[in-house]
Design a protein around this motif. Structure first.
Motif, short mmCIF file in Angstrom:
data_model
loop_
_atom_site.label_atom_id
_atom_site.label_comp_id
_atom_site.label_asym_id
_atom_site.label_seq_id
_atom_site.Cartn_x
_atom_site.Cartn_y
_atom_site.Cartn_z
N THR A 144 0.84 -1.20 0.00
CA THR A 144 0.00 0.00 0.00
C THR A 144 0.87 1.25 0.00
O THR A 144 1.80 1.37 0.80
N TRP A 145 0.56 2.17 -0.90
CA TRP A 145 1.27 3.45 -1.00
C TRP A 145 0.45 4.50 -0.29
O TRP A 145 -0.69 4.79 -0.67
N LEU A 146 0.99 5.07 0.79
CA LEU A 146 0.26 6.08 1.56
C LEU A 146 0.59 7.46 1.01
O LEU A 146 1.40 8.22 1.55
N GLY A 147 -0.06 7.78 -0.09
CA GLY A 147 0.17 9.05 -0.76
C GLY A 147 -0.71 9.14 -1.99
O GLY A 147 -1.55 8.26 -2.23
N PRO A 148 -0.54 10.18 -2.79
CA PRO A 148 -1.33 10.30 -4.02
C PRO A 148 -1.10 9.13 -4.96
O PRO A 148 -0.03 8.49 -4.94
N THR A 149 -2.09 8.83 -5.78
CA THR A 149 -1.95 7.75 -6.74
C THR A 149 -0.91 8.11 -7.80
O THR A 149 -0.55 9.27 -7.98
N ALA A 150 -0.45 7.10 -8.51
CA ALA A 150 0.53 7.33 -9.58
C ALA A 150 -0.04 8.27 -10.64
O ALA A 150 0.68 9.12 -11.18
N LYS A 151 -1.34 8.14 -10.93
CA LYS A 151 -1.96 9.01 -11.93
C LYS A 151 -1.97 10.46 -11.46
O LYS A 151 -1.68 11.39 -12.23
N THR A 152 -2.29 10.66 -10.18
CA THR A 152 -2.28 12.02 -9.64
C THR A 152 -0.88 12.61 -9.69
O THR A 152 -0.69 13.77 -10.07
N LEU A 153 0.12 11.82 -9.31
CA LEU A 153 1.50 12.28 -9.36
C LEU A 153 1.89 12.64 -10.78
O LEU A 153 2.57 13.64 -11.03
N HIS A 154 1.45 11.82 -11.74
CA HIS A 154 1.77 12.08 -13.15
C HIS A 154 1.11 13.38 -13.62
O HIS A 154 1.76 14.23 -14.22
N ASP A 155 -0.18 13.52 -13.32
CA ASP A 155 -0.92 14.69 -13.81
C ASP A 155 -0.39 15.99 -13.21
O ASP A 155 -0.25 17.00 -13.91
N PHE A 156 -0.09 15.98 -11.92
CA PHE A 156 0.30 17.22 -11.27
C PHE A 156 1.81 17.48 -11.31
O PHE A 156 2.27 18.51 -10.84
#
Length: 309
Positions: A144-156
């Motif tokens: 489990t990654w406790l942070g924004p999703t990979a897609k959110t990280l990519h978009d922002f």
């Protein structure tokens, strides 16, 4: 507190040849090997293991709260941090080696997490917290990654994409352009927007690749510099143009979501004192928002935030 040191040096409980041993204190519900247990539905089962991929006060905050909630906390450290508080405060501490850059060694950290049966990773902030590749690898490994999703990280990660998302959501944004591929296109966009403008590298942060321009000549002279810095520091040469507000305050509101649709704000921060477009000191509250603005439901709190456990 249960602390297991995996270090080749003489940590508490280390053998003469440097092999680590676990040092187990008399903690309720601790097993002989130092594994904490949690009571669930009347029986015992191992507590989830949380590895904090950070150091210093960032790691300490996460470890303190996770310990409070009964999680099995794992700290990581390099040689220079062997005596750091976050190493002592976690229930286990994993020695990465002598190279401080191992805090951002994606492959090594993921291997450590898998070797130690980690259930979740908290990246803190900075380091790998906004690294889309690491986030994807962690999730692909079933952790489990406790942070924004990979897609959110990519978009922002790309400022011009973040602008587009904000516009589609109906959030007011400053006048600006999409990516411009030539200095001449940048001039055309600047003249349509109106000077002064900022040339902005779309990738990264920290004030890199951002240039204030008051004229066509300045846009022409700075465009390729902005491109070059974007490519050099962030691997992306994309540049866009945005209106510059000369007398303004930089105020941020942090948002926190649990991944289940529940979102809260954590108050505002005054970030206007800057050097080279980079925030220096941050103030917990701004003095420029009126009581009327708060009363109109801006989503910004005026009261003190409660301390975490």
């Amino acid at each position: 507190m249960v602390t297991e040191y995996t270090t080749p040096e003489a940590a508490p409980g280390a053998t003469a040849n440097g092999t680590a041993k676990s040092a187990v204190s008399s903690v309720p519900d601790a097993t002989a090997n130092g594994t904490a247990k949690a009571a669930v539905n009347g029986y015992q089962k191992p507590a989830p293991k949380l590895m904090v991929c950070n150091r210093g006060e960032i790691a300490r905050r996460v470890i303190r709260t996770a310990n409070h909630h009964g999680l099995e906390t794992i700290a990581i450290y390099t040689q220079v941090d062997a005596l750091a508080p976050h190493v002592r405060e976690a229930k286990q501490a994993i020695y990465l080696g002598t190279n401080p850059r191992d805090y951002t060694n994606k492959e090594k950290l993921l291997q450590v997490a898998q070797d130690w049966g980690v259930d979740a990773i908290h990246p803190g902030y900075g380091f790998l917290s906004e690294n889309e590749e690491f986030c994807s690898a962690v999730e692909a490994a079933g952790i489990t990654w406790l942070g924004p999703t990979a897609k959110t990280l990519h978009d922002f990660a790309l400022k011009h994409v973040a602008r587009e998302i904000a516009e589609k959501a109906g959030v007011p944004v400053l006048s600006g352009s999409g990516l411009v591929s030539t200095a001449e296109d940048a001039v055309a966009a600047a003249e349509a927007i109106g000077y002064p403008v900022l040339l902005k590298a779309t990738g990264g942060g920290g004030g890199r690749g951002i240039f204030l321009c008051y004229s066509k000549d300045e846009v022409l002279s700075q465009f390729h510099v902005s491109q070059k810095q974007g490519e050099q520091f962030f691997g992306n040469s994309g540049v866009f143009v945005e209106k510059f507000i000369e007398k303004a305050h930089h105020i941020e509101v942090q948002m926190f979501g649990d991944g289940q649709g529940n979102v809260v704000h954590l108050g505002e921060r005054e970030c206007s004192i800057q050097r080279r477009h980079q925030k220096v000191p941050l103030r917990g509250m701004t003095v420029v928002l009126s009581t009327t603005a708060y009363a109109l439901g801006t989503g910004v709190t005026t009261g003190p935030l409660p301390r975490d456990p």
